[in-house]
Design a protein around this motif. Structure first.
Motif, short mmCIF file in Angstrom:
data_model
loop_
_atom_site.label_atom_id
_atom_site.label_comp_id
_atom_site.label_asym_id
_atom_site.label_seq_id
_atom_site.Cartn_x
_atom_site.Cartn_y
_atom_site.Cartn_z
N TYR A 53 -1.62 -0.56 12.27
CA TYR A 53 -2.01 -1.94 11.90
C TYR A 53 -2.38 -2.09 10.54
O TYR A 53 -2.52 -3.06 9.86
CB TYR A 53 -3.14 -2.52 12.66
CG TYR A 53 -2.78 -2.63 14.36
CD1 TYR A 53 -2.40 -3.75 14.66
CD2 TYR A 53 -2.98 -1.53 14.91
CE1 TYR A 53 -2.11 -3.76 15.98
CE2 TYR A 53 -2.73 -1.38 16.36
CZ TYR A 53 -2.56 -2.68 16.81
OH TYR A 53 -2.17 -2.78 18.13
N ALA A 54 -1.93 -1.06 9.80
CA ALA A 54 -2.40 -1.26 8.20
C ALA A 54 -1.23 -2.16 7.69
O ALA A 54 -0.01 -2.25 8.00
CB ALA A 54 -2.03 0.21 7.85
N GLU A 55 -1.53 -2.79 6.64
CA GLU A 55 -1.06 -3.64 5.71
C GLU A 55 -0.34 -2.80 4.65
O GLU A 55 -1.07 -2.63 3.54
CB GLU A 55 -1.79 -4.88 5.40
CG GLU A 55 -2.57 -5.70 6.44
CD GLU A 55 -3.17 -6.82 6.15
OE1 GLU A 55 -3.02 -7.05 4.63
OE2 GLU A 55 -3.83 -7.70 6.78
N LEU A 56 0.86 -2.73 4.90
CA LEU A 56 1.61 -1.97 3.72
C LEU A 56 2.35 -2.56 2.51
O LEU A 56 2.87 -1.89 1.62
CB LEU A 56 2.51 -0.73 4.46
CG LEU A 56 1.39 0.25 5.44
CD1 LEU A 56 2.62 0.97 6.36
CD2 LEU A 56 0.59 0.91 4.75
N GLY A 57 2.93 -3.89 3.09
CA GLY A 57 3.85 -4.62 2.42
C GLY A 57 4.93 -5.29 3.02
O GLY A 57 5.19 -4.72 4.24
N ALA A 58 5.69 -5.83 2.44
CA ALA A 58 6.66 -6.70 3.20
C ALA A 58 7.86 -5.71 3.17
O ALA A 58 8.08 -4.66 2.55
CB ALA A 58 7.10 -7.81 2.58
#
Length: 369
Positions: A53-58
């Motif tokens: 669920y980590a926000e890594l980028g588009a």
């Protein structure tokens, strides 16, 4: 005479209520507790598996790059079936399936890919992980074949228990408000059983009824406004479809063909199968994703259908699991899972403690004969 009949009916309801609770407690407790936890299954899974669920980028690469990276990570016998994109910058999720020897539902595997470079973050079988185990335990008690039917009948018996519980809670004399007094009985367990049982009665009856509805789709499907007798068979057949390992068109070509009908950001792509040689490209849309069907090979795209009205079955499922129902409803469902476990435990204690006096009374009658 009427009073005697009322007491007899009450005694009958007591036996029904008691033996449902005693015989099914060992099944009701795990079903209830897992259902309570699964109200927030996404949040729970994020705590257990934060890397997913980590926000890594588009997503910065062509879809074919993610497909190629996922394919390299597949095991023998597995075939890529779908890609899912997260608009919040989370991992790209690839889904693969492997056919079973018995011809049953294919085994599903999920792969989480870094949206920046398509590197593999995690891999898990569709049946692994604590949250998934809880889903299986709640839905089928982990019993292949008959498990879902067993859970459905437990829902029916819990609904009967709710009805009988209301009858037993109702005061024999005095006003209804007298039933809301804490000290109706002389033990803590009995008072807990009466009070928590009353306050959770209607939510629990709703959860029991909707659980039975979900477990018996063929029985309740006839109540749909527009029943489709072949729909279940079609879904079952589609679940056994095998994705094409080498489709005639690439995933990038399918997305390009679908883009003229895009209604928002790309959310997913599903591979063509041996049953239907069609790509399904999904875009974000209010009221549900817009799915563009693209013929494999000819790349002919079909305009997405308008959002479909929610079916009765879907409504029942949302009432049951709280999806999109708001925090208040979800808290009610959470308590609707915790409290039945408490009712089962207190009910067993009440029954166990009453056995002594009953047994002594039986012995005394036997000796008097």
């Amino acid at each position: 005479m009427a009073k005697t009949g009322k007491k007899r009916l009450r005694a009958a309801w007591l036996q029904v209520h008691k033996w449902i609770g005693l015989t099914l407690a060992v099944l009701i407790i795990p079903i209830s507790l897992t259902g309570s936890a699964l109200v927030w299954h996404d949040a729970l899974d994020a705590k257990l598996e934060p890397q997913r669920y980590a926000e890594l980028g588009a997503a910065a690469l062509p879809a074919s790059d993610y497909a190629a990276a996922a394919t390299r990570a597949l095991q023998p016998g597995e075939a890529l079936t779908a890609l899912r994109f997260d608009k919040g910058g989370g991992p790209v999720v690839a889904t693969a399936t492997r056919a079973t020897e018995a011809g049953g539902r294919p085994v599903r595997t999920s792969l989480w890919l870094d949206p920046r470079d398509a590197s593999l973050i995690d891999r898990a079988s569709g049946n692994s992980g604590l949250v998934q185990v809880m889903h299986v335990l709640h839905g089928s008690l982990m019993v292949p074949g008959w498990g879902r039917t067993i859970v459905g009948w437990i829902g029916v018996f819990m609904l009967i228990s709710c009805i009988s519980g209301l009858w037993l809670w109702w005061p024999l004399s005095g006003s209804v408000t007298s039933g809301l007094k804490w000290k109706r009985r002389n033990t803590l367990n009995a008072n807990l059983h009466y009070m928590t049982g009353f306050w959770i009665l209607f939510p629990l009856a709703m959860l029991s009824f909707t659980g039975a509805w979900i477990s018996f789709p063929k029985v309740f499907g006839q109540f749909e406004p527009r029943p489709a007798p072949s729909a279940a068979a079609s879904r079952e057949a589609a679940a056994r479809a095998r994705p094409l390992v080498t489709p005639a068109s690439s995933v990038d070509q399918a997305i390009t063909a679908a883009e003229p009908f895009a209604t928002g950001a790309l959310t997913g792509v599903t591979w063509p199968t041996d049953q239907k040689a069609e790509w399904k490209v999904s875009f974000e849309r209010k009221g549900g994703p817009a799915e563009v069907v693209v013929a494999d090979g000819s790349l002919t795209a079909t305009k997405p259908k308008p959002p479909q009205p929610e079916t009765l079955a879907r409504t029942m499922r949302r009432w049951h699991d709280g999806t999109g129902m708001g925090m208040t409803w979800q808290v009610v469902i959470f308590l609707g899972g915790i409290i039945p476990a408490l009712l089962s435990i207190t009910g067993i204690i009440i029954w166990w403690r009453a056995r002594g006096p009953r047994q002594r009374a039986k012995d005394a009658r036997r000796l008097a004969v």
